[in-house]
Write a protein that holds these residues in place. Structure first.
Motif, PDB file in Angstrom:
ATOM      1  N   ALA A 117      -7.190   3.564  -5.168  1.00  0.00           N
ATOM      2  CA  ALA A 117      -8.393   3.683  -4.350  1.00  0.00           C
ATOM      3  C   ALA A 117      -8.536   5.135  -3.923  1.00  0.00           C
ATOM      4  O   ALA A 117      -7.558   5.782  -3.557  1.00  0.00           O
ATOM      5  N   SER A 148     -13.826   4.168  -3.703  1.00  0.00           N
ATOM      6  CA  SER A 148     -13.904   3.824  -5.120  1.00  0.00           C
ATOM      7  C   SER A 148     -12.545   3.317  -5.576  1.00  0.00           C
ATOM      8  O   SER A 148     -11.508   3.781  -5.088  1.00  0.00           O
ATOM      9  N   VAL A 149     -12.542   2.375  -6.516  1.00  0.00           N
ATOM     10  CA  VAL A 149     -11.288   1.799  -7.010  1.00  0.00           C
ATOM     11  C   VAL A 149     -11.294   1.729  -8.533  1.00  0.00           C
ATOM     12  O   VAL A 149     -12.346   1.632  -9.160  1.00  0.00           O
ATOM     13  N   ARG A 150     -10.088   1.743  -9.095  1.00  0.00           N
ATOM     14  CA  ARG A 150      -9.912   1.514 -10.531  1.00  0.00           C
ATOM     15  C   ARG A 150      -8.634   0.715 -10.710  1.00  0.00           C
ATOM     16  O   ARG A 150      -7.582   1.045 -10.191  1.00  0.00           O
ATOM     17  N   LEU A 187     -11.772  -4.327 -11.432  1.00  0.00           N
ATOM     18  CA  LEU A 187     -10.326  -4.156 -11.304  1.00  0.00           C
ATOM     19  C   LEU A 187      -9.587  -4.858 -12.437  1.00  0.00           C
ATOM     20  O   LEU A 187      -8.657  -4.300 -13.023  1.00  0.00           O
ATOM     21  N   ARG A 209       0.856  -1.186   0.000  1.00  0.00           N
ATOM     22  CA  ARG A 209       0.000   0.000   0.000  1.00  0.00           C
ATOM     23  C   ARG A 209       0.889   1.231   0.000  1.00  0.00           C
ATOM     24  O   ARG A 209       1.761   1.376   0.849  1.00  0.00           O
ATOM     25  N   ASP A 253     -17.270   1.251  -6.910  1.00  0.00           N
ATOM     26  CA  ASP A 253     -17.211   1.644  -5.504  1.00  0.00           C
ATOM     27  C   ASP A 253     -17.859   0.585  -4.635  1.00  0.00           C
ATOM     28  O   ASP A 253     -18.681  -0.194  -5.083  1.00  0.00           O
ATOM     29  N   PHE A 263      -4.080  -1.174  -8.138  1.00  0.00           N
ATOM     30  CA  PHE A 263      -5.277  -0.360  -8.278  1.00  0.00           C
ATOM     31  C   PHE A 263      -5.176   0.884  -7.418  1.00  0.00           C
ATOM     32  O   PHE A 263      -4.467   0.917  -6.425  1.00  0.00           O
TER      33      PHE A 263
END
Length: 142
Positions: free
Chosen positions: A129, A114-116, A82, A54, A90, A127
Motif C-alpha cells: 500500500a 493505492s494498493v497492489r 489484489l 502490517r 486506489d 499487498f
C-alpha cells in the motif's frame, strides 16, 4: 528531479540483503519523490482470507504489527485487483476510511491510498500500500 526508471529501481532493490531492507529501500525511493509518501506492506493468509500483519518501514528499520482484518472488508473492485496482482488500485475518496481500518497513519491528510497485490501460486500472499498526498501538478509516486 529526473523521473525514476524501472531499471533504476531494480538496481536499488538488488542491493537489498533481505526483504526488510528491500522494503526500507523502496520507502526511501518513494520519499525521494514525495516526502509525505508512505509505504506499507500487508501480509495476508489467503486460506483464512485475513490480513495478518502490517510491516511499516520507519527509518532504517521495519516495524511489525499483527492484524486480524478480513479481506472481505475491502471493496470488491479492490479485492479483484489484489487477487489478480497485475494492477494498481486506489481507494479514491474513501482512502481515509480504509487507512483507519488498516492502521495507516499518514504524515499529511488528504491523500490517496493505492494498493497492489502480491500473489504466490495464484493466491494472495500480501499487498503493498502506498499513501501519497493529492497534488495539483506533477506525477504521482505510484
Amino acid at each position: 528531479m529526473a523521473p525514476r526508471t524501472l531499471a533504476t529501481l531494480a538496481t536499488v532493490l538488488s542491493n537489498a540483503r533481505d526483504a526488510d531492507a528491500a522494503l526500507t529501500l523502496l520507502q526511501h525511493e518513494a520519499s525521494d519523490i514525495d516526502r509525505a509518501a508512505q509505504l506499507v506492506l500487508f501480509v495476508c493468509d489467503s486460506r483464512r482470507q485475513l490480513i495478518t500483519e502490517r510491516l511499516n518501514p520507519v527509518g532504517d528499520t521495519v516495524s511489525r504489527l499483527p492484524l486480524n482484518v478480513s479481506i472481505d472488508h475491502l471493496p470488491a473492485p479492490i479485492r479483484r485487483a489484489l487477487n489478480s496482482g497485475s494492477a494498481i488500485a486506489d481507494f479514491g475518496v474513501e482512502s481515509e476510511d480504509y487507512m483507519k481500518l488498516l492502521g495507516v497513519n499518514p504524515i499529511q491528510q488528504g491523500g490517496v491510498l493505492s494498493v497492489r497485490g502480491l500473489t504466490l501460486d495464484g493466491e494472495l500472499a500480501g499487498f503493498i500500500a502506498l499513501y501519497e498526498p493529492r497534488k495539483r501538478f506533477g506525477p504521482r509516486v505510484v
